[in-house]
Design a protein around this motif. Structure first.
Motif, PDB file in Angstrom:
ATOM      1  N   ALA A  11      -4.754   3.584   6.494  1.00  0.00           N
ATOM      2  CA  ALA A  11      -3.870   2.912   5.550  1.00  0.00           C
ATOM      3  C   ALA A  11      -2.695   3.820   5.195  1.00  0.00           C
ATOM      4  CB  ALA A  11      -4.633   2.513   4.288  1.00  0.00           C
ATOM      5  N   ASN A  12      -2.972   5.116   4.996  1.00  0.00           N
ATOM      6  CA  ASN A  12      -1.894   6.071   4.726  1.00  0.00           C
ATOM      7  C   ASN A  12      -0.938   6.156   5.892  1.00  0.00           C
ATOM      8  OD1 ASN A  12      -2.307   6.885   2.148  1.00  0.00           O
ATOM      9  ND2 ASN A  12      -3.711   8.535   2.703  1.00  0.00           N
ATOM     10  N   ALA A  25      -0.310   3.801   8.098  1.00  0.00           N
ATOM     11  CA  ALA A  25       0.495   2.582   8.153  1.00  0.00           C
ATOM     12  C   ALA A  25       1.646   2.651   7.162  1.00  0.00           C
ATOM     13  CB  ALA A  25      -0.371   1.363   7.874  1.00  0.00           C
ATOM     14  N   ARG A  26       1.387   3.314   6.012  1.00  0.00           N
ATOM     15  CA  ARG A  26       2.420   3.434   4.999  1.00  0.00           C
ATOM     16  C   ARG A  26       3.594   4.278   5.500  1.00  0.00           C
ATOM     17  NH1 ARG A  26      -0.936   4.601   0.239  1.00  0.00           N
ATOM     18  NH2 ARG A  26      -1.056   2.482  -0.526  1.00  0.00           N
ATOM     19  N   ALA A  27       3.305   5.191   6.434  1.00  0.00           N
ATOM     20  CA  ALA A  27       4.348   6.097   6.914  1.00  0.00           C
ATOM     21  C   ALA A  27       5.272   5.440   7.932  1.00  0.00           C
ATOM     22  CB  ALA A  27       3.718   7.354   7.521  1.00  0.00           C
ATOM     23  N   ILE A  28       4.871   4.254   8.453  1.00  0.00           N
ATOM     24  CA  ILE A  28       5.703   3.604   9.473  1.00  0.00           C
ATOM     25  C   ILE A  28       6.924   2.986   8.807  1.00  0.00           C
ATOM     26  CG2 ILE A  28       5.786   1.804  11.232  1.00  0.00           C
ATOM     27  CD1 ILE A  28       2.747   2.043  11.410  1.00  0.00           C
ATOM     28  N   PRO A  29       8.132   3.383   9.239  1.00  0.00           N
ATOM     29  CA  PRO A  29       9.318   2.765   8.653  1.00  0.00           C
ATOM     30  C   PRO A  29       9.448   1.315   9.142  1.00  0.00           C
ATOM     31  CG  PRO A  29       9.940   4.348  10.340  1.00  0.00           C
ATOM     32  CD  PRO A  29       8.456   4.388  10.243  1.00  0.00           C
ATOM     33  N   THR A  30       9.342   0.374   8.213  1.00  0.00           N
ATOM     34  CA  THR A  30       9.382  -1.048   8.570  1.00  0.00           C
ATOM     35  C   THR A  30      10.648  -1.384   9.347  1.00  0.00           C
ATOM     36  OG1 THR A  30       8.358  -1.344   6.430  1.00  0.00           O
ATOM     37  CG2 THR A  30       8.995  -3.323   7.589  1.00  0.00           C
ATOM     38  N   PHE A  31      11.734  -0.787   8.880  1.00  0.00           N
ATOM     39  CA  PHE A  31      13.033  -1.071   9.486  1.00  0.00           C
ATOM     40  C   PHE A  31      13.053  -0.706  10.971  1.00  0.00           C
ATOM     41  CE2 PHE A  31      17.728  -0.182   9.612  1.00  0.00           C
ATOM     42  CZ  PHE A  31      18.086  -1.501   9.463  1.00  0.00           C
ATOM     43  N   GLY A  32      12.587   0.519  11.288  1.00  0.00           N
ATOM     44  CA  GLY A  32      12.545   0.963  12.673  1.00  0.00           C
ATOM     45  C   GLY A  32      11.620   0.110  13.508  1.00  0.00           C
ATOM     46  N   LEU A  33      10.456  -0.219  12.928  1.00  0.00           N
ATOM     47  CA  LEU A  33       9.465  -1.013  13.662  1.00  0.00           C
ATOM     48  C   LEU A  33      10.035  -2.385  14.020  1.00  0.00           C
ATOM     49  CD1 LEU A  33       6.567  -1.014  14.684  1.00  0.00           C
ATOM     50  CD2 LEU A  33       5.865  -2.017  12.521  1.00  0.00           C
ATOM     51  N   VAL A  60       3.216  -7.386   8.078  1.00  0.00           N
ATOM     52  CA  VAL A  60       1.760  -7.300   7.929  1.00  0.00           C
ATOM     53  C   VAL A  60       1.338  -5.831   7.824  1.00  0.00           C
ATOM     54  CG1 VAL A  60      -0.456  -7.726   9.051  1.00  0.00           C
ATOM     55  CG2 VAL A  60       1.292  -9.498   9.068  1.00  0.00           C
ATOM     56  N   ALA A  61       1.929  -4.991   8.703  1.00  0.00           N
ATOM     57  CA  ALA A  61       1.592  -3.561   8.671  1.00  0.00           C
ATOM     58  C   ALA A  61       1.915  -2.966   7.309  1.00  0.00           C
ATOM     59  CB  ALA A  61       2.360  -2.815   9.763  1.00  0.00           C
ATOM     60  N   LEU A  62       2.973  -3.476   6.683  1.00  0.00           N
ATOM     61  CA  LEU A  62       3.377  -2.992   5.370  1.00  0.00           C
ATOM     62  C   LEU A  62       2.407  -3.463   4.288  1.00  0.00           C
ATOM     63  CD1 LEU A  62       6.002  -1.848   3.710  1.00  0.00           C
ATOM     64  CD2 LEU A  62       6.459  -4.265   3.359  1.00  0.00           C
ATOM     65  N   ALA A  63       1.876  -4.685   4.479  1.00  0.00           N
ATOM     66  CA  ALA A  63       1.112  -5.314   3.401  1.00  0.00           C
ATOM     67  C   ALA A  63      -0.378  -4.973   3.423  1.00  0.00           C
ATOM     68  CB  ALA A  63       1.293  -6.829   3.462  1.00  0.00           C
ATOM     69  N   VAL A  64      -0.910  -4.586   4.585  1.00  0.00           N
ATOM     70  CA  VAL A  64      -2.346  -4.337   4.664  1.00  0.00           C
ATOM     71  C   VAL A  64      -2.814  -3.150   3.791  1.00  0.00           C
ATOM     72  CG1 VAL A  64      -4.206  -3.583   6.200  1.00  0.00           C
ATOM     73  CG2 VAL A  64      -2.779  -5.505   6.852  1.00  0.00           C
ATOM     74  N   PRO A  65      -2.105  -1.987   3.827  1.00  0.00           N
ATOM     75  CA  PRO A  65      -2.669  -0.829   3.117  1.00  0.00           C
ATOM     76  C   PRO A  65      -3.033  -1.051   1.649  1.00  0.00           C
ATOM     77  CG  PRO A  65      -0.872  -0.123   4.501  1.00  0.00           C
ATOM     78  CD  PRO A  65      -0.888  -1.615   4.572  1.00  0.00           C
ATOM     79  N   ILE A  99      -3.805  -3.755   0.037  1.00  0.00           N
ATOM     80  CA  ILE A  99      -4.926  -4.681  -0.091  1.00  0.00           C
ATOM     81  C   ILE A  99      -6.218  -3.996   0.333  1.00  0.00           C
ATOM     82  CG2 ILE A  99      -5.864  -6.908   0.660  1.00  0.00           C
ATOM     83  CD1 ILE A  99      -3.026  -7.830   1.213  1.00  0.00           C
ATOM     84  N   LEU A 100      -6.156  -3.327   1.490  1.00  0.00           N
ATOM     85  CA  LEU A 100      -7.346  -2.659   2.026  1.00  0.00           C
ATOM     86  C   LEU A 100      -7.859  -1.588   1.064  1.00  0.00           C
ATOM     87  CD1 LEU A 100      -9.361  -1.863   4.219  1.00  0.00           C
ATOM     88  CD2 LEU A 100      -7.558  -0.579   5.347  1.00  0.00           C
ATOM     89  N   VAL A 101      -6.941  -0.719   0.622  1.00  0.00           N
ATOM     90  CA  VAL A 101      -7.362   0.395  -0.225  1.00  0.00           C
ATOM     91  C   VAL A 101      -7.945  -0.116  -1.542  1.00  0.00           C
ATOM     92  CG1 VAL A 101      -6.553   2.393  -1.528  1.00  0.00           C
ATOM     93  CG2 VAL A 101      -5.760   2.035   0.804  1.00  0.00           C
ATOM     94  N   ASN A 102      -7.253  -1.098  -2.157  1.00  0.00           N
ATOM     95  CA  ASN A 102      -7.744  -1.584  -3.446  1.00  0.00           C
ATOM     96  C   ASN A 102      -9.067  -2.343  -3.322  1.00  0.00           C
ATOM     97  OD1 ASN A 102      -5.291  -0.594  -4.424  1.00  0.00           O
ATOM     98  ND2 ASN A 102      -5.262  -2.152  -6.008  1.00  0.00           N
ATOM     99  N   THR A 103      -9.234  -3.114  -2.245  1.00  0.00           N
ATOM    100  CA  THR A 103     -10.494  -3.822  -2.048  1.00  0.00           C
ATOM    101  C   THR A 103     -11.631  -2.828  -1.883  1.00  0.00           C
ATOM    102  OG1 THR A 103      -9.277  -5.556  -0.901  1.00  0.00           O
ATOM    103  CG2 THR A 103     -11.659  -5.587  -0.680  1.00  0.00           C
TER     104      THR A 103
END
Lengths: 215, 228
Positions: free
Chosen positions: B70-71, B73-81, B100-105, B107-111
């Motif tokens: 999850a961490n 995924a957070r490091a991936i720049p959405t813009f570049g992707l 989706v890559a931006l939104a999963v972390p 949700i996953l971490v908190n769940t």
């Protein structure tokens, strides 16, 4: 996916320069954010009614897309690094302020009382007892702020502030995959290395936490 | 302050111009596009994040790996992707994948954290009442983890709504189109218009989650849960 390794070899210098600028644009705001959110967090702990307005304000800021926030600041700051760095500072506040408050709140009442009983005044208690105990939670917030800041700076190139976003947009305009991939991978690496450094800092600052396995 | 009033005035003039309200460039069309991109990505991210988070939280295995991923995924720049995949294949899919890559972390971490944080006594009590693994998960762990899970969903939803503006850069419309067009034409009114609409949308999302919180969370938990 075709990667033109030759191009990367020829452009290591410019990629390196962009990476350094990128890091500066991303991390200075987090540093400012930390300097602002520590006193704000302490004030919020002291006067509880401050917390809700502070939290609401940071939630609202968080809802503004980075692209839009950069645009809004052009009117006040012109086209310069501040136009990117001020919004990023505001974003970092929205993560850091709640974490500072939570961190200070995590100090248990007996510990606070013990410090008072040892004759610590409020300031000394804050600096020597409460803040050190809050460090893991504050750094957890700093990690999120730093990593998202590093990946957001790329958008700053839309208003011409350079960094690795420059390579992403240039690569897109030229339909040149290598340049986009190189810049994107570099941004990810910068973020991961920064994250690793912050984890190390946290472990060094809180040697007592390791025994409990809290990382 | 005059600047701020000026901006509000610009926005109001723009918003109330009748030409804004029909056609492919009209607000309803752009808003629907924006909602569509955000909704689809958030739904996909919720399925992935909830399923993984519940599984990992319930079994207690793989937690470290999930948080690390999850961490990452957070490091991936959405813009570049987005721009990278769009160059390979020009379609809306890359934009959705990046969102989706931006939104999963979150949700996953908190769940995961929510399920893991459920009191062991409560789980034992559920088991003692004869519940199986599924029963414990569904009737005990999930309801107690809901405050944190909702917080994660809200964070993701706001990030997705805000970031979907980038979809306009490679030409997929949405509310970000006003911002990008305004920037290209040096039309400040357009930039403000798009910005304010996105911010309003994000605030509405916050309100929806605040309402959801009142509806789906057991009243017994609301007193003790952190209210943010």
């Amino acid at each position: 996916m075709d990667i033109d390794w030759g191009w990367i070899g020829e452009h290591t210098d410019s990629l390196g320069e962009h990476a350094v600028l990128h890091l500066r644009l991303a991390l200075l705001p987090v540093l400012f954010g930390l300097l602002i959110s520590l006193p704000v967090g302490v004030l919020c702990r002291r006067w509880g009614w401050l917390y809700l307005p502070a939290l609401t304000l940071s939630n609202v800021l968080y809802a503004i897309p980075s692209l839009a926030l950069f645009m809004l600041f052009i009117d006040y700051t012109g086209l310069n690094p501040a136009t990117v760095m001020i919004p990023l500072t505001l974003y970092s506040l929205s993560v850091l302020v709640p974490n500072v408050v939570d961190g200070l709140a995590s100090v248990s009442e007996p510990v606070r009382q013990a410090a008072t009983a040892m004759g610590f005044g409020p300031l000394r208690r804050l600096l020597q007892v409460e803040l050190p105990i809050a460090v893991p939670i504050v750094i957890a917030g700093t990690r999120v702020a730093a990593v998202s800041s590093i990946s957001l700076v790329a958008v700053g190139q839309l208003i011409g502030q350079g960094g690795l976003g420059e390579d992403i947009i240039r690569g897109y305009q030229l339909q040149f995959q290598t340049q986009i991939v190189a810049a994107t991978v570099l941004i990810i690496l910068l973020a991961l290395v920064t994250d690793a450094i912050l984890v190390t800092v946290q472990r060094l600052l809180t040697p007592w936490a390791r025994a409990r396995g809290a990382s | 302050m005059t600047d701020v009033w000026n901006q509000i005035d610009l926005f109001w003039t723009w918003l109330t111009a009748s030409s804004q309200w029909h056609g492919a460039d009209g607000i309803p069309h752009r808003l629907l596009q924006h909602l569509y991109y955000s909704g689809v990505s958030l739904a996909a991210a919720a399925v992935i994040g909830l399923a993984l988070g519940l599984l990992i939280g319930h079994t207690g295995r793989g937690g470290f790996l999930a948080i690390t991923l999850a961490n990452f995924a957070r490091a991936i720049p959405t813009f570049g992707l987005i721009l990278f995949i769009v160059v390979i294949e020009y379609s809306i899919t890359p934009v959705l994948v990046a969102l989706v890559a931006l939104a999963v972390p979150p949700i996953l971490v908190n769940t995961f954290e929510g399920i893991r944080g459920v009191d062991a006594d409560a789980k034992d009590a559920a088991r003692g009442m004869g519940m199986t693994g599924w029963g414990v998960l569904w009737h005990a762990e999930l309801p107690m983890a809901l405050p944190l899970i909702l917080l994660g969903l809200r964070t993701s939803a706001i990030q997705v709504v805000a970031t979907a503006t980038i979809a306009a850069y490679p030409g997929f419309g949405g509310l970000g189109r006003y911002i990008i067009d305004g920037l290209a034409r040096n039309d400040y009114q357009l930039v403000i218009g798009g910005t304010v609409l996105v911010v309003l949308l994000a605030l509405i999302v916050q309100l929806v989650f605040a309402a959801l919180r009142r509806v789906v969370i057991s009243p017994g938990l609301l007193g003790s849960a952190r209210s943010s």
